[in-house]
Design a protein around this motif. Structure first.
Motif, short mmCIF file in Angstrom:
data_model
loop_
_atom_site.label_atom_id
_atom_site.label_comp_id
_atom_site.label_asym_id
_atom_site.label_seq_id
_atom_site.Cartn_x
_atom_site.Cartn_y
_atom_site.Cartn_z
N GLY A 350 -11.56 5.71 -0.71
CA GLY A 350 -12.52 5.17 0.23
C GLY A 350 -13.69 4.49 -0.46
O GLY A 350 -14.08 3.38 -0.11
N LEU A 351 -14.25 5.15 -1.49
CA LEU A 351 -15.41 4.60 -2.20
C LEU A 351 -15.00 3.49 -3.16
O LEU A 351 -15.56 2.38 -3.11
N PHE A 352 -14.02 3.76 -4.02
CA PHE A 352 -13.64 2.78 -5.05
C PHE A 352 -13.08 1.50 -4.43
O PHE A 352 -13.45 0.40 -4.83
N PHE A 353 -12.22 1.65 -3.45
CA PHE A 353 -11.59 0.46 -2.88
C PHE A 353 -12.56 -0.32 -1.99
O PHE A 353 -12.37 -1.52 -1.77
N THR A 458 -27.10 -13.80 -5.46
CA THR A 458 -26.20 -12.96 -6.26
C THR A 458 -26.74 -11.54 -6.38
O THR A 458 -26.01 -10.56 -6.19
N VAL A 459 -28.03 -11.42 -6.69
CA VAL A 459 -28.63 -10.09 -6.86
C VAL A 459 -28.57 -9.31 -5.54
O VAL A 459 -28.15 -8.15 -5.51
N ILE A 460 -28.98 -9.94 -4.46
CA ILE A 460 -28.98 -9.26 -3.16
C ILE A 460 -27.56 -8.88 -2.75
O ILE A 460 -27.32 -7.78 -2.22
N ALA A 461 -26.60 -9.77 -3.02
CA ALA A 461 -25.21 -9.49 -2.63
C ALA A 461 -24.66 -8.29 -3.37
O ALA A 461 -24.02 -7.41 -2.77
N TYR A 462 -24.90 -8.21 -4.67
CA TYR A 462 -24.35 -7.08 -5.44
C TYR A 462 -25.10 -5.79 -5.15
O TYR A 462 -24.50 -4.70 -5.20
N ILE A 463 -26.39 -5.88 -4.84
CA ILE A 463 -27.09 -4.67 -4.37
C ILE A 463 -26.46 -4.19 -3.07
O ILE A 463 -26.25 -2.99 -2.87
N GLY A 464 -26.14 -5.14 -2.18
CA GLY A 464 -25.47 -4.78 -0.94
C GLY A 464 -24.11 -4.15 -1.16
O GLY A 464 -23.73 -3.19 -0.49
N VAL A 465 -23.35 -4.69 -2.13
CA VAL A 465 -22.01 -4.15 -2.43
C VAL A 465 -22.10 -2.69 -2.87
O VAL A 465 -21.44 -1.81 -2.30
N PHE A 466 -22.90 -2.43 -3.90
CA PHE A 466 -22.95 -1.07 -4.43
C PHE A 466 -23.71 -0.14 -3.49
O PHE A 466 -23.35 1.04 -3.35
N GLY A 467 -24.76 -0.65 -2.83
CA GLY A 467 -25.48 0.17 -1.87
C GLY A 467 -24.61 0.59 -0.70
O GLY A 467 -24.66 1.74 -0.25
N THR A 468 -23.79 -0.34 -0.21
CA THR A 468 -22.90 -0.02 0.90
C THR A 468 -21.91 1.06 0.52
O THR A 468 -21.68 2.02 1.28
N GLY A 469 -21.31 0.93 -0.67
CA GLY A 469 -20.35 1.93 -1.11
C GLY A 469 -20.97 3.31 -1.24
O GLY A 469 -20.40 4.32 -0.78
N LEU A 470 -22.16 3.37 -1.83
CA LEU A 470 -22.81 4.67 -2.04
C LEU A 470 -23.26 5.30 -0.72
O LEU A 470 -23.07 6.49 -0.50
N LEU A 471 -23.87 4.49 0.15
CA LEU A 471 -24.30 5.02 1.45
C LEU A 471 -23.10 5.48 2.28
O LEU A 471 -23.16 6.51 2.95
N ALA A 472 -22.03 4.70 2.23
CA ALA A 472 -20.84 5.07 3.00
C ALA A 472 -20.21 6.34 2.46
O ALA A 472 -19.82 7.23 3.23
N MET A 493 -22.86 2.90 13.93
CA MET A 493 -22.94 2.69 12.48
C MET A 493 -21.81 1.79 11.99
O MET A 493 -21.98 1.03 11.03
N GLU A 494 -20.66 1.86 12.65
CA GLU A 494 -19.54 1.02 12.24
C GLU A 494 -19.74 -0.45 12.60
O GLU A 494 -18.98 -1.30 12.16
N LEU A 495 -20.78 -0.74 13.38
CA LEU A 495 -21.10 -2.14 13.64
C LEU A 495 -21.54 -2.83 12.36
O LEU A 495 -21.46 -4.06 12.27
N TYR A 496 -22.02 -2.06 11.39
CA TYR A 496 -22.29 -2.63 10.06
C TYR A 496 -20.95 -2.81 9.36
O TYR A 496 -20.21 -1.85 9.17
N PRO A 497 -20.57 -4.03 9.00
CA PRO A 497 -19.22 -4.28 8.48
C PRO A 497 -18.82 -3.41 7.29
O PRO A 497 -17.67 -3.02 7.17
N GLY A 498 -19.79 -3.10 6.41
CA GLY A 498 -19.47 -2.27 5.25
C GLY A 498 -19.01 -0.89 5.65
O GLY A 498 -18.08 -0.33 5.06
N PHE A 499 -19.64 -0.30 6.66
CA PHE A 499 -19.24 1.02 7.13
C PHE A 499 -17.90 0.96 7.87
O PHE A 499 -17.11 1.90 7.80
N ALA A 500 -17.66 -0.13 8.58
CA ALA A 500 -16.36 -0.29 9.24
C ALA A 500 -15.25 -0.36 8.20
O ALA A 500 -14.18 0.25 8.38
N LEU A 501 -15.49 -1.09 7.12
CA LEU A 501 -14.51 -1.16 6.04
C LEU A 501 -14.27 0.22 5.46
O LEU A 501 -13.12 0.64 5.26
N TYR A 502 -15.35 0.93 5.19
CA TYR A 502 -15.20 2.26 4.59
C TYR A 502 -14.45 3.20 5.53
O TYR A 502 -13.61 4.00 5.07
N ARG A 503 -14.74 3.12 6.83
CA ARG A 503 -14.05 4.01 7.77
C ARG A 503 -12.55 3.76 7.76
O ARG A 503 -11.75 4.71 7.78
#
Length: 946
Positions: A350-353, A458-472, A493-503
């Motif tokens: 879930g986290l790595f992928f 780029t900075v904001i996008a990668y912060i979003g990538v790793f932040g989303t994974g950790l929060l999820a 919460m699943e309305l946030y696409p990162g959390f929907a992906l993680y779910r």
């Protein structure tokens, strides 16, 4: 044909070819991108091997013993529970599971309900009982018939203890009402109550002294246990309604870790409308102790004993106290040997992928922001690329990259045997990944409108990538696993696409993990109807968001794509009647101040009148007609508004090169930005090939070429590839395209020596400038704008470029800005001098020099002592002479041509040489530079007038 606008598919083909070429240049980057999930999958495999090697040790396998040897060799080995210890027994085959006495779920003494300030019910015991562990086990009862309920509840808790038979411990224990505070496990092969440090409690209506016993039992030769049996007093409390029971159960729920705030109640019973002829009961039980094991959760939460207890009490009410349905034991289903498995990929998937898939987002976002930052999108649009082809190809391009990436990811993960991929239905995986990558691309298009700098994006996008994974992984997952957490908030919460992906990935990992551990299948389509499976809601949420985000992204792009802000309701214009795109009658211009009318030069007034006549009687040979064009930038931060272009009227026929001269900040670039669609005019308008710049810029772009002030190029594409791309946008095809590209490269001296096939990022500044000029002229555009085209060129290249422009202007209109007076004189048929946003004069170079420069410039250098003599000399030649320069003996004078003759000047100088020493002297006609300076200086006192 090049003179016809390129079709939708021609434009799409041009952009697709450019993108494929660009992609070919980035093969190494793509390989590194795809290697990331490969390396991650390999890491998971290696870690799985390490875990498996630890789990494969003898202490983690079912115990075995050699039953027949031949010498030192074991010929026959026997494995099973009887040869195993407690750590090994769960892996053994159990054809005959052990029989366990049925138990109640009883709170531990320190958690049993007592009377406190937070739990002020008078019929509960005092909190002091917790100090010696003597608190009773409370059960709550209610119903419509209290007398009936009192009888039934009284029958539930026995008043005596049935002695334990050491030869049949489980059966004799079942004759009592026993319970445990231990948590249940996922299976019941080993009842935790008999293998924990906590005692087993038996309920009595009144506990006596010496009410603690010790029982022993043997599961196998290797496993024997001794367990303490402790009496617990049963407290029956009657309540008047189910709501009162609910209130006490809720207030006593384990909401914190503070023992004094925990008030656990063993069970609640609502007898409803039961009586001697009808038995109807509802039972409350503490679900905190249950395990989420599907259909067996009720059994494993020790509920059957609660049901049996109240059933026996009712039978005793009907048939007498000796009547009982003896509940002898509970046992698991038989099972085969089940070695310990630990699927690391499913556990961490879930986290790595999530990180693996999310890393596609910064790639799409930075690519889009790069085109925005470098103004490449606008450059393509100005050369005829429509929004439709751009969106179709750009979206399809990112979608193709994402699909290839995900296919490589899933195929590789499957080939190396990760259960996360192999156990779950591939069709579900395809649908899930396909919808999400579409949502991700749409989100990248939307957020690209927010950023204007690649590094920031780029900075904001990668912060979003790793932040989303950790929060999820460390927050959202706990909410998903907590069955008491409201499902509605999970959906929010699943309305946030990162959390929907993680779910979705979490559901895949859970099904593969459980499938591997229990020997069942992974996720199938039928599982989506399971109430605890969140995949169905995730797919619906992501699909709806994809459509909404994509629509909103396109709307925002249309609002801001050309750099000029449209009205937020611009799409309603599609339903309005389109205005005529041809010339119109001149609009009533705003009333100018009297001072401004008086200061406007006759040539400028004549040009304005010419424009008004053209608008009344349009002719086809006018490529550009500007009608009272005006641009005002609003004031900000307390500064006044800036009037950049002040009512410009101008007409250019085909075949004319018009030069715009003016100091920095005069408004030249603002004028060109309006003409090429980067900004909208505040008032007035202009017509290009008969099309209005306010309403028909898309049509104008198809016949327009632009050489911007700063080179807008893809650094990884070659000069030839740039021209091929822009040539296709201008509808050049086949041999005509190849021939046009080669001619363009040759004309700007970029064809020979392999320069044409060299990346533009490695070009010098002058080479980039020449390529920009070639781009602006390819495809036979009818109107070309060149903003300082010769900047940075050496004299030879500049001379060559001038020849190119001279040839190009034969059948097209060119507007050229420059600071080089020589360039203006060589290339331009007419010139206009701009000062502070207004046109000060207009005409061909000779007319301007004759009109504004009717003087000779006389220069003489002498000693400082002879300066007065030189000035007297000039005054004798022309009383109207004007000194324009004076420093260290060198003086310059303007001599009106009508006052002097050149022969008289030479004669006067020769005479002067006899009186004082002349170091140098000269007589020059007025240059264009002198005219420019004179006009600019004369306009300065009026530069605040409108």
């Amino acid at each position: 044909m090049a003179n016809e606008p390129a079709s939708f598919w021609t434009q799409a083909n041009a952009l697709l070819r450019k993108n494929l070429t660009f992609q070919k240049r980035n093969v190494k980057t793509n390989v590194r991108l795809i290697m990331f999930p490969f390396l991650l999958c390999l890491l998971l495999v290696l870690l799985q091997r390490l875990v498996d090697s630890q789990l494969d040790k003898a202490e983690n396998k079912c115990g075995c013993e050699c039953v027949r040897r031949e010498g030192d060799t074991c010929v026959e080995e026997e494995c099973g529970i009887e040869h195993s210890d407690l750590d090994q027994v769960t892996t053994c085959a159990i054809p005959n599971p052990p029989e366990w006495s049925p138990l109640l779920q009883v709170p531990a003494p320190q958690y049993r309900a007592v009377r406190t300030d937070n739990f002020p019910f008078n019929d509960y015991p005092n909190a002091s009982c917790r100090r010696n562990g003597s608190c009773p086990v409370t059960m709550l009862f209610t119903g419509t018939n209290q007398s009936f309920g009192e009888i039934i509840s009284g029958n539930m808790i026995p008043s005596s203890f049935t002695a334990i038979n050491s030869s049949a411990v489980m059966a004799s224990l079942a004759a009592n009402v026993a319970g445990s505070a231990s948590y249940t496990e996922n299976t019941n092969f080993l009842e935790p109550a008999f293998f924990s440090d906590q005692p087993i409690y038996y309920l009595q209506s009144q506990c006596t002294q010496n009410s603690t016993f010790s029982i022993s039992f043997e599961l196998s030769a290797a496993i024997s246990r001794e367990q303490e049996l402790v009496c617990a007093e049963g407290l029956r409390l009657w309540r008047n309604s189910a709501s009162e029971v609910n209130n006490e159960l809720y207030r006593g729920y384990r909401k914190s870790n503070l023992e004094e705030q925990i008030q656990e109640i063993a069970a609640g019973y609502d007898f409803l409308n039961s009586n001697g002829r009808m038995f109807n009961v509802s039972i409350w039980y503490n679900s905190t102790y249950k395990n989420d094991t599907g259909s067996t959760e009720i059994a494993l939460a020790r509920i059957p004993r609660s049901v049996n207890l109240v059933s026996d009490a009712y039978l005793q009410f009907l048939l007498g106290p000796g009547t009982k349905m003896f509940f002898e034991f509970v046992k698991e289903m038989p099972k085969p040997s089940t070695p310990i498995k630990f699927d690391l990929a499913s556990l961490l998937g879930g986290l790595f992928f999530t990180w693996v898939i999310l890393q596609l987002f910064p790639i799409a976002l930075t690519s889009l922001v790069y085109e925005k930052q470098q103004r490449l999108r606008i450059m393509m649009k100005m050369h005829g690329l429509g929004d439709g082809p751009y969106w179709m190809i750009s979206y399809g391009y990112f979608l193709a990259l994402s699909i290839v990436y995900m296919l490589c990811f899933v195929i590789f993960g499957s080939l190396i045997g990760l259960n996360f991929f192999t156990m779950n239905d591939y069709s579900i995986q395809f649908v899930f990944y396909f919808i999400y990558i579409n949502l991700q691309i749409a989100l990248a298009f939307l957020l690209a409108s927010v950023f204007s700098n690649v590094k920031t994006a780029t900075v904001i996008a990668y912060i979003g990538v790793f932040g989303t994974g950790l929060l999820a992984g460390f927050l959202f997952q706990f909410f998903v696993q907590d069955t008491s957490f409201p499902r509605g908030w999970i959906i929010v919460m699943e309305l946030y696409p990162g959390f929907a992906l993680y779910r979705g990935l979490y559901e895949f990992s859970q099904y593969s993990f459980n499938g591997d551990a229990l020997g069942t299948d992974g996720m199938r389509w039928g599982d989506l109807s399971d109430s605890e499976n969140g995949m169905k809601e995730v797919l619906i949420i992501m699909f709806v968001e994809w459509i909404l985000v994509l629509s909103f992204a396109y709307y925002i792009d249309q609002l801001l794509s050309t750099g000029s802000r449209k009205s937020p309701l611009f799409f309603f214009k599609r339903f309005q009647k389109k205005p005529d795109s041809s010339f119109r009658k001149p609009s009533i211009r705003r009333q100018k101040s009297k001072v401004f009318v008086q200061m406007e030069k006759p040539d400028v007034t004549q040009e304005r009148e010419r424009v008004e006549n053209l608008l009344l009687e349009p002719t086809i040979n006018q490529a550009i007609v500007c009608d009272d064009l005006r641009k005002v930038y609003p004031g900000r931060d307390g500064n006044p508004e800036k009037l950049a272009v002040r009512g410009l009227s101008l007409a250019l026929p085909q075949g004319e090169c018009f030069g715009m001269l003016g100091p920095n900040g005069a408004g030249k670039t603002s004028f060109i930005n309006m003409m090429i669609g980067l900004t909208k005019p505040t008032s007035g308008t202009a017509f290009v090939e008969g099309l209005d710049i306010r309403t028909h810029m898309d049509g104008i772009y198809t016949s327009m070429g632009v050489c911007p002030q700063h080179d807008l190029l893809w650094e990884s594409l070659t000069g030839r590839e740039h021209l091929l791309f822009y040539g296709r946008l201008k509808n050049l095809k086949g041999s005509a395209l190849t021939e046009a590209v080669e001619e363009s490269l040759k004309s700007v001296n970029l064809f020979y020596g392999g320069v044409a096939d060299k990346k533009a990022g490695k070009y010098s500044g002058g080479m980039k400038r020449r390529l920009s000029v070639a781009i602006s002229l390819i495809g036979d555009p009818k109107v070309v704008y060149m903003d300082e085209p010769s900047t940075g060129l050496d004299p030879a290249s500049r001379n060559n470029l001038w020849n190119v422009v001279k040839r190009a202007k034969q059948d097209r209109a060119i507007i050229l800005t420059t600071h080089s007076m020589e360039e203006a004189e060589v290339l331009c048929d007419r010139l206009g001098i701009f000062v502070d946003g207004s046109l000060q004069c207009i005409g061909n170079p000779k007319e301007l020099k004759g009109r504004y420069g009717g003087t000779y410039v006389f220069t003489m250098t002498t000693s400082v002592d002879d300066e007065k003599a030189v000035e007297n000399l000039v005054r004798r030649l022309s009383p109207n002479a004007n000194k324009i320069y004076h420093i260290s003996g060198t003086q310059k004078f303007e001599l009106p041509k009508e006052d002097v003759k050149i022969a008289d000047v030479f004669k006067a100088v020769e005479t002067a040489k006899r009186s004082f020493t002349v170091s140098a002297w000269g007589l020059a006609d007025t240059t264009l530079e002198d005219v420019f300076i004179k006009v600019a200086r004369a306009a300065q006192p009026f530069d605040t007038l409108s």
